[in-house]
Design a protein around this motif. Sequence first.
Motif, PDB file in Angstrom:
ATOM      1  N   ALA A  25       0.954  -1.264   0.443  1.00  0.00           N
ATOM      2  CA  ALA A  25      -0.079  -0.216  -0.479  1.00  0.00           C
ATOM      3  C   ALA A  25       0.727   1.081   0.564  1.00  0.00           C
ATOM      4  O   ALA A  25       0.290   2.447  -0.787  1.00  0.00           O
ATOM      5  CB  ALA A  25      -0.821   0.093   1.205  1.00  0.00           C
ATOM      6  N   LEU A  26       2.280   0.896   0.735  1.00  0.00           N
ATOM      7  CA  LEU A  26       3.204   2.358   1.014  1.00  0.00           C
ATOM      8  C   LEU A  26       3.618   3.116  -0.278  1.00  0.00           C
ATOM      9  O   LEU A  26       3.143   4.080  -0.840  1.00  0.00           O
ATOM     10  CB  LEU A  26       3.800   2.160   2.060  1.00  0.00           C
ATOM     11  N   PRO A  27       4.048   1.705  -0.875  1.00  0.00           N
ATOM     12  CA  PRO A  27       4.553   2.093  -2.557  1.00  0.00           C
ATOM     13  C   PRO A  27       3.637   2.998  -3.331  1.00  0.00           C
ATOM     14  O   PRO A  27       3.574   3.634  -4.095  1.00  0.00           O
ATOM     15  CB  PRO A  27       5.557   1.645  -3.144  1.00  0.00           C
ATOM     16  N   ARG A  92       9.759   5.997   7.755  1.00  0.00           N
ATOM     17  CA  ARG A  92      10.483   5.746   7.392  1.00  0.00           C
ATOM     18  C   ARG A  92      10.415   5.694   5.753  1.00  0.00           C
ATOM     19  O   ARG A  92      10.813   6.557   4.924  1.00  0.00           O
ATOM     20  CB  ARG A  92      11.643   5.007   7.482  1.00  0.00           C
ATOM     21  N   ALA A  93       9.152   4.457   5.870  1.00  0.00           N
ATOM     22  CA  ALA A  93       8.699   4.666   4.403  1.00  0.00           C
ATOM     23  C   ALA A  93       8.678   6.050   3.604  1.00  0.00           C
ATOM     24  O   ALA A  93       7.953   5.882   2.285  1.00  0.00           O
ATOM     25  CB  ALA A  93       7.983   3.648   4.871  1.00  0.00           C
ATOM     26  N   SER A  94       8.217   6.729   4.455  1.00  0.00           N
ATOM     27  CA  SER A  94       8.118   8.426   3.468  1.00  0.00           C
ATOM     28  C   SER A  94       8.845   8.551   2.096  1.00  0.00           C
ATOM     29  O   SER A  94       8.851   9.421   1.753  1.00  0.00           O
ATOM     30  CB  SER A  94       7.867   9.171   4.550  1.00  0.00           C
ATOM     31  N   ASP A 161      24.104  -3.457  -4.082  1.00  0.00           N
ATOM     32  CA  ASP A 161      24.565  -4.371  -2.983  1.00  0.00           C
ATOM     33  C   ASP A 161      23.676  -5.091  -2.267  1.00  0.00           C
ATOM     34  O   ASP A 161      23.976  -6.011  -2.092  1.00  0.00           O
ATOM     35  CB  ASP A 161      25.781  -3.482  -2.228  1.00  0.00           C
ATOM     36  N   LEU A 162      22.601  -5.076  -2.458  1.00  0.00           N
ATOM     37  CA  LEU A 162      21.613  -5.772  -1.747  1.00  0.00           C
ATOM     38  C   LEU A 162      20.607  -5.717  -2.072  1.00  0.00           C
ATOM     39  O   LEU A 162      20.038  -4.596  -2.159  1.00  0.00           O
ATOM     40  CB  LEU A 162      22.113  -5.317   0.450  1.00  0.00           C
ATOM     41  N   PRO A 163      19.227  -6.365  -2.191  1.00  0.00           N
ATOM     42  CA  PRO A 163      18.505  -6.000  -2.841  1.00  0.00           C
ATOM     43  C   PRO A 163      17.271  -5.093  -1.991  1.00  0.00           C
ATOM     44  O   PRO A 163      16.351  -5.670  -1.404  1.00  0.00           O
ATOM     45  CB  PRO A 163      17.590  -7.766  -3.052  1.00  0.00           C
ATOM     46  N   SER A 164      17.678  -4.449  -2.387  1.00  0.00           N
ATOM     47  CA  SER A 164      16.617  -3.630  -1.076  1.00  0.00           C
ATOM     48  C   SER A 164      15.283  -3.362  -1.604  1.00  0.00           C
ATOM     49  O   SER A 164      14.967  -3.060  -2.566  1.00  0.00           O
ATOM     50  CB  SER A 164      17.099  -1.724  -1.212  1.00  0.00           C
ATOM     51  N   ARG A 189      13.294  -9.068  -5.125  1.00  0.00           N
ATOM     52  CA  ARG A 189      12.373  -9.789  -5.303  1.00  0.00           C
ATOM     53  C   ARG A 189      10.330  -9.992  -4.646  1.00  0.00           C
ATOM     54  O   ARG A 189       9.675 -10.819  -5.037  1.00  0.00           O
ATOM     55  CB  ARG A 189      12.750 -11.240  -5.598  1.00  0.00           C
ATOM     56  N   GLU A 190      10.629  -9.251  -3.682  1.00  0.00           N
ATOM     57  CA  GLU A 190       9.061  -9.000  -2.935  1.00  0.00           C
ATOM     58  C   GLU A 190       8.335  -9.058  -3.689  1.00  0.00           C
ATOM     59  O   GLU A 190       8.278  -8.387  -4.656  1.00  0.00           O
ATOM     60  CB  GLU A 190       9.610  -8.368  -1.649  1.00  0.00           C
ATOM     61  N   PRO A 191       7.609  -9.936  -2.921  1.00  0.00           N
ATOM     62  CA  PRO A 191       6.536  -9.408  -3.860  1.00  0.00           C
ATOM     63  C   PRO A 191       5.918  -8.636  -3.960  1.00  0.00           C
ATOM     64  O   PRO A 191       4.581  -7.434  -4.933  1.00  0.00           O
ATOM     65  CB  PRO A 191       4.516 -10.858  -3.200  1.00  0.00           C
TER      66      PRO A 191
END
Length: 428
Positions: A25-27, A92-94, A161-164, A189-191
């Motif tokens: 929902a947030l993104p 922080r998802a802001s 470097d890390l799959p952020s 690759r998160e859903p």
Amino acid sequence: MDKLIIEGGQPLYGSIAISGAKNAALPLMASTLLAPGWHTLHNVPDLRDTRTMLTLLEILGARWERNGPTLRINTDQMTGVEAPYELVKTMRASVLVLGPLLSRCGFARVSLPGGCAIGARPINYHLLGFEKLGVSTQLEQGYVEARVQEGGMRGSTVYFDLPSVTGTENLLMASVVARGETIIKNAAREPEVGNLIDMLIAMGADIAGKGTDLLIVRGVECLHAGEATIIPDRIETGTYMIAVAAAGGMVTLTNCNPEDVPALADKLALCGVDIRNSSNSITVSCPEDQGESRCRLRSTDITTLPFPGFPTDLQAQFMALMVQGDSTSIIHETIFENRFMHVPELKRMGADIAIEGSRAIVRGVGRDVLNGAPVMATDLRASASLVIAGLAATGRTEVSRIYHLERGYEDMAGKLQRLGARVNVIRA
Ligand code: EPZ
């Protein structure tokens, strides 16, 4: 201070519906900044964090209307490009407004999110990716100022470097109208990333590679308002699966996607929990066993990893289960550096846990040893861990600071009550 009061020892029976995913929902809400018009999002959970995102979108000029789980957002009038510290420090998802503001307005000023209970939470990968697209970034009094350079954003190759997760999401939203092709390597690759890709394509974007770690974005001239449905919350799903294993009983979770919890389902089966799936529901049971109130739990090790590995967001909850195991479980947290804040609280309830660096050694004390106690929530998923322990424990548990819980779980007390749990919220 609001508290959740739990009278433990009650097995859970019945069926509850899983809500839309907070981390989708947030993104998707942030993506509505990319184009004017009325965007429509279905199955949006009503959470503290989604309300915070609506406040942020309003500050930037958006209008919105909610009709139950359907949210319509209009961003015709962009009146701001700044996400203030007072708001970012609560969520922080802001930072997810950075990408769309760069695409729509060419400039963004967002407070650095700062650390949180679970770690430093830097956003350097986000900023490095923007710079590859032709954006200059600088730090001014705790704010990131990002500005698209002369000539506009142009496609490039970005490697994480890390799959952020939010890094991937920010780069997707920044590259959809960049000139040329952007390749994102080692993408998350998160859903929830896939759900954002669905929304961006509905808005007219050209993106290939959904579900893989290699995303190819071909910039388009402009985007239009989109419509999408938020996917079920896999972390809420996993939380309730673990709660049944801990408290005992049999529960069916509806409106969920069994394919989004592969690692947890595998681990719970190894513990001896029974799991049966349909296309959109999961039935979890941990029946009485040889006179015990709940099935015996085989202690099982986990290592948290990016999707499809075991989710870090279910680590605390799984630990609350393993404290009842029949031997020793090693829980290895590889994603965040400080995600064991729930351990001292679990130990106050009778758990036997030792921490060695990024590993927690959980010596199972078997069933019926945990005792209720007053405990304090420190972050969203640690709160859920304490609720699970309270459901399994004998006696009364009081979980304070439940605003953490309300950030990410829609009506948890109501859902647990419908499953027969003896829980109540006390508003201070
Ligand atoms: C997302 O956070 C989720 N939040 C988190 O859920 C989740 O725990 C996390 O992904 C991991 O799955 C949302 O989607 C809103 P990352 P995010 O960037 O994107 C390091 C919850 O409980 N890193 O994938 O912030 C970082 O420190 C929350 O719902 C950098 O070093 O996580 C971490 O070690 C908690 N630099 C690792 O990467 C960067 O620029 C993964 O972080 C970005 C990340």
